[in-house]
Design an enzyme around this catalytic site. Structure first.
Site, PDB file in Angstrom:
ATOM      1  N   PHE A 125       2.499   2.701  -0.094  1.00 23.28           N
ATOM      2  CA  PHE A 125       2.333   3.438   1.276  1.00 23.28           C
ATOM      3  C   PHE A 125       3.798   4.235   1.208  1.00 23.28           C
ATOM      4  O   PHE A 125       4.774   3.638   0.977  1.00 23.28           O
ATOM      5  CB  PHE A 125       2.346   2.893   2.521  1.00 23.28           C
ATOM      6  CG  PHE A 125       2.109   3.517   3.884  1.00 23.28           C
ATOM      7  CD1 PHE A 125       0.779   4.040   4.127  1.00 23.28           C
ATOM      8  CD2 PHE A 125       3.052   4.087   4.583  1.00 23.28           C
ATOM      9  CE1 PHE A 125       0.457   4.623   5.129  1.00 23.28           C
ATOM     10  CE2 PHE A 125       2.768   4.669   5.772  1.00 23.28           C
ATOM     11  CZ  PHE A 125       1.570   4.983   6.022  1.00 23.28           C
ATOM     12  N   ASP A 190       3.746  -6.263   1.922  1.00 25.21           N
ATOM     13  CA  ASP A 190       3.316  -5.351   3.083  1.00 25.21           C
ATOM     14  C   ASP A 190       1.761  -5.758   3.425  1.00 25.21           C
ATOM     15  O   ASP A 190       1.053  -5.442   2.438  1.00 25.21           O
ATOM     16  CB  ASP A 190       3.539  -3.890   2.612  1.00 25.21           C
ATOM     17  CG  ASP A 190       3.278  -3.110   3.792  1.00 25.21           C
ATOM     18  OD1 ASP A 190       2.231  -3.226   4.647  1.00 25.21           O
ATOM     19  OD2 ASP A 190       3.841  -1.866   3.985  1.00 25.21           O
ATOM     20  N   TYR A 213      -1.068  -2.452  14.866  1.00 25.96           N
ATOM     21  CA  TYR A 213      -1.779  -1.268  15.706  1.00 25.96           C
ATOM     22  C   TYR A 213      -3.154  -1.005  14.712  1.00 25.96           C
ATOM     23  O   TYR A 213      -3.875  -0.219  15.243  1.00 25.96           O
ATOM     24  CB  TYR A 213      -0.977   0.038  15.948  1.00 25.96           C
ATOM     25  CG  TYR A 213      -0.173   0.579  14.723  1.00 25.96           C
ATOM     26  CD1 TYR A 213      -0.832   1.258  13.698  1.00 25.96           C
ATOM     27  CD2 TYR A 213       1.163   0.480  14.557  1.00 25.96           C
ATOM     28  CE1 TYR A 213      -0.398   1.656  12.630  1.00 25.96           C
ATOM     29  CE2 TYR A 213       1.957   1.011  13.611  1.00 25.96           C
ATOM     30  CZ  TYR A 213       1.023   1.542  12.601  1.00 25.96           C
ATOM     31  OH  TYR A 213       1.810   2.293  11.470  1.00 25.96           O
ATOM     32  N   LYS A 214      -3.139  -1.735  13.374  1.00 22.95           N
ATOM     33  CA  LYS A 214      -4.412  -1.115  12.808  1.00 22.95           C
ATOM     34  C   LYS A 214      -5.510  -2.346  13.072  1.00 22.95           C
ATOM     35  O   LYS A 214      -5.953  -2.281  14.222  1.00 22.95           O
ATOM     36  CB  LYS A 214      -3.942  -1.181  11.200  1.00 22.95           C
ATOM     37  CG  LYS A 214      -3.113   0.059  11.021  1.00 22.95           C
ATOM     38  CD  LYS A 214      -2.609   0.205   9.570  1.00 22.95           C
ATOM     39  CE  LYS A 214      -1.646   1.451   9.230  1.00 22.95           C
ATOM     40  NZ  LYS A 214      -0.623   1.412   8.193  1.00 22.95           N
ATOM     41  N   ARG A 357     -11.409   8.328   3.745  1.00 22.65           N
ATOM     42  CA  ARG A 357     -11.090   6.722   3.953  1.00 22.65           C
ATOM     43  C   ARG A 357     -12.242   6.365   5.123  1.00 22.65           C
ATOM     44  O   ARG A 357     -12.110   7.135   6.164  1.00 22.65           O
ATOM     45  CB  ARG A 357      -9.950   6.399   4.440  1.00 22.65           C
ATOM     46  CG  ARG A 357      -8.727   6.656   3.356  1.00 22.65           C
ATOM     47  CD  ARG A 357      -7.569   5.717   3.852  1.00 22.65           C
ATOM     48  NE  ARG A 357      -7.059   5.900   5.228  1.00 22.65           N
ATOM     49  CZ  ARG A 357      -6.112   5.304   5.746  1.00 22.65           C
ATOM     50  NH1 ARG A 357      -5.438   4.222   5.148  1.00 22.65           N
ATOM     51  NH2 ARG A 357      -5.820   5.588   6.913  1.00 22.65           N
TER      52      ARG A 357
HETATM   53  C1  LIG Z   1       0.402   1.826   8.161  1.00 23.81           C
HETATM   54  C2  LIG Z   1       1.384   1.412   7.217  1.00 23.81           C
HETATM   55  C3  LIG Z   1       2.682   1.357   7.405  1.00 23.81           C
HETATM   56  C4  LIG Z   1       3.128   1.991   8.833  1.00 23.81           C
HETATM   57  O1  LIG Z   1       4.480   1.946   8.872  1.00 23.81           O
HETATM   58  P1  LIG Z   1       4.970   2.330  10.353  1.00 23.81           P
HETATM   59  O2  LIG Z   1       6.858   2.090  10.273  1.00 23.81           O
HETATM   60  O3  LIG Z   1       4.497   1.340  11.332  1.00 23.81           O
HETATM   61  O4  LIG Z   1       4.786   3.599  10.863  1.00 23.81           O
HETATM   62  C5  LIG Z   1       3.585   0.996   6.418  1.00 23.81           C
HETATM   63  N1  LIG Z   1       3.127   0.368   5.367  1.00 23.81           N
HETATM   64  C6  LIG Z   1       1.595   0.442   5.146  1.00 23.81           C
HETATM   65  C7  LIG Z   1       1.106  -0.114   3.840  1.00 23.81           C
HETATM   66  C8  LIG Z   1       0.531   0.906   6.004  1.00 23.81           C
HETATM   67  O5  LIG Z   1      -0.520   1.225   5.695  1.00 23.81           O
END
Ligand SMILES: *Cc1c(COP(=O)(O)O)cnc(C)c1O
Length: 398
Positions: A125, A190, A213-214, A357
């Site tokens: 990401f 992650d 939050y996901k 997605r």
């Molecule tokens: C959504 C997501 C993030 C988000 O990071 P934030 O600091 O919460 O904005 C990080 N890594 C992955 C793999 C994600 O899917």
């Protein structure tokens, strides 16, 4: 090809079907974006109201002690721990995933001072890349190597996602963790796209991070979490050495003295209202059999792949075992196609440059939803409804 009646029968036999009633879902919408922002649990509004009106409103600053606000990073961390296969006292909640990545990465580099290589996945990401780049730039003299080279022998740390945010492809956590360790490297996972849709076990890893939050449904801006393997608790350093990680924050000493255990990785004042929403979401997770969630997740994604067929180019692994709970497709006009789908009641999202997605949250997505969503995909593509120019204008968040 499974028809709608078949899907209704699958829903009737679904052992998780009762969970759907625990969520607020708008009428006439199939919501397939639980991998970006999970749906609102019914219990959340009342919990947040209580925190605001009864705790903040009535106890004021006394809430820090009387309502458990001060302890939240650890008490809520302990509630997240079973979802990622680790024990109590090993997870601290708070901040954001990006901040937790920074903390884990910095700690890992300090634990391997003789090595100067960070292994990262080109498919990580973006925030993971950006944090690596920022930290490597700050420290200097670090090489960032792509996972594709598959060379860990001189690596300080390996930073990977269990499930790829774009394709949904899944890594073998146990195997890659063992591979990194055999080469003397540390590993950070992650878990943003795996916790809440499969049985996660990062107990052998050095660090893990994730958002809530996901798939965990804790709401926009909800606190993230950081797991630190207990073997590092006394030696790993939290370079974001804020006062909440101090041994005695309320001694107000001039010099940082780390707390014992996982608490040294706390940073600062917790986001109490967001913690209330996270705690409410975790009330649901406590009752969820994760093996059933994974079984349903595989069934939902497989059904969608079967129904959409070759109307779109599949980017996700065809084998459900090799993917998370999302299905991604490639389309050169992916953005207007997704805008048209949303306009027709099927909410997925778009990831540049050309990926559509669809995320499947097994607690509130039904087999009938999948049927209806696939039918809409076929209609929007078949009739080329996405060519309407109103779908071409880009919004800030895709
Ligand atoms: C959504 C997501 C993030 C988000 O990071 P934030 O600091 O919460 O904005 C990080 N890594 C992955 C793999 C994600 O899917």
């Amino acid at each position: 090809m499974p028809d709608r009646d078949h899907c209704l029968a699958l829903d009737a036999a679904d052992p998780l079907r009762a969970f759907r009633d625990e969520f607020v879902l708008p009428e006439g919408v199939v919501y397939l974006v639980g991998n970006s922002l999970g749906a609102l649990p019914r219990r959340t509004a009342e919990r947040v109201r209580r925190t605001v009106e009864d705790e903040w409103g009535k106890k004021l600053v006394g809430g820090w002690n009387a309502s458990g606000w001060y302890a939240q990073p650890l008490t809520v961390g302990d509630r997240i721990a079973p979802l990622i296969g680790v024990g109590p006292g090993q997870v601290v909640a708070g901040n954001t995933t990006s901040i937790a990545i920074f903390q884990a990465l910095a700690a890992a580099l300090k634990l391997r001072p003789d090595r100067r290589v960070i292994v990262s996945d080109a498919d990580n990401f973006p925030t993971d890349h950006y944090i690596v780049q920022g930290l490597a730039g700050l420290l200097g003299e670090y090489e960032v190597r792509d996972l594709a080279e598959r060379r860990f022998d001189d690596a300080a740390v390996v930073l990977l996602s269990e499930v790829d945010y774009r394709t949904g492809a899944r890594q073998d956590v146990a195997a890659v963790t063992a591979e990194a360790h055999a080469a003397g490297a540390l590993i950070i996972w992650d878990l943003c796209h795996s916790a809440g849709v499969m049985e996660v076990d990062v107990s052998a890893a050095d660090f893990a991070v994730g958002c809530t939050y996901k798939y965990l449904n804790a709401g926009p801006g909800a606190p993230a979490y950081l797991y630190v393997n207990p073997r590092h608790h006394e030696t790993a350093e939290n370079v974001l050495s804020g006062w909440f990680g101090h041994a005695e924050p309320f001694a107000f000493e001039t010099d940082f003295r780390p707390a014992e255990g996982i608490r040294r990785f706390a940073v600062s004042t917790p986001h109490v209202v967001s913690f209330a929403a996270l705690d409410a979401a975790l009330d649901i997770w406590e009752r969820v059999p994760m093996a059933q969630v994974r079984a349903k997740s595989k069934a939902l994604t497989s059904l969608f792949v079967e129904l959409v067929g070759d109307a779109l180019e599949l980017v996700s692994p065809a084998d459900p075992e090799a993917r998370g709970s999302q299905v991604s497709y490639r389309h050169p006009d992916g953005y207007p196609v997704m805008r048209a789908l949303i306009d027709h009641g099927v909410h997925g999202d778009f990831r540049a440059p050309d990926i559509l997605r669809f995320g499947f949250a097994p607690l509130y997505t039904s087999y009938t939803d999948v049927h209806d969503a696939a039918a809409t995909v076929l209609e929007v593509l078949g009739k080329e409804l996405w060519r309407d120019e109103k779908y071409a204008r880009r919004l800030a968040v895709t």
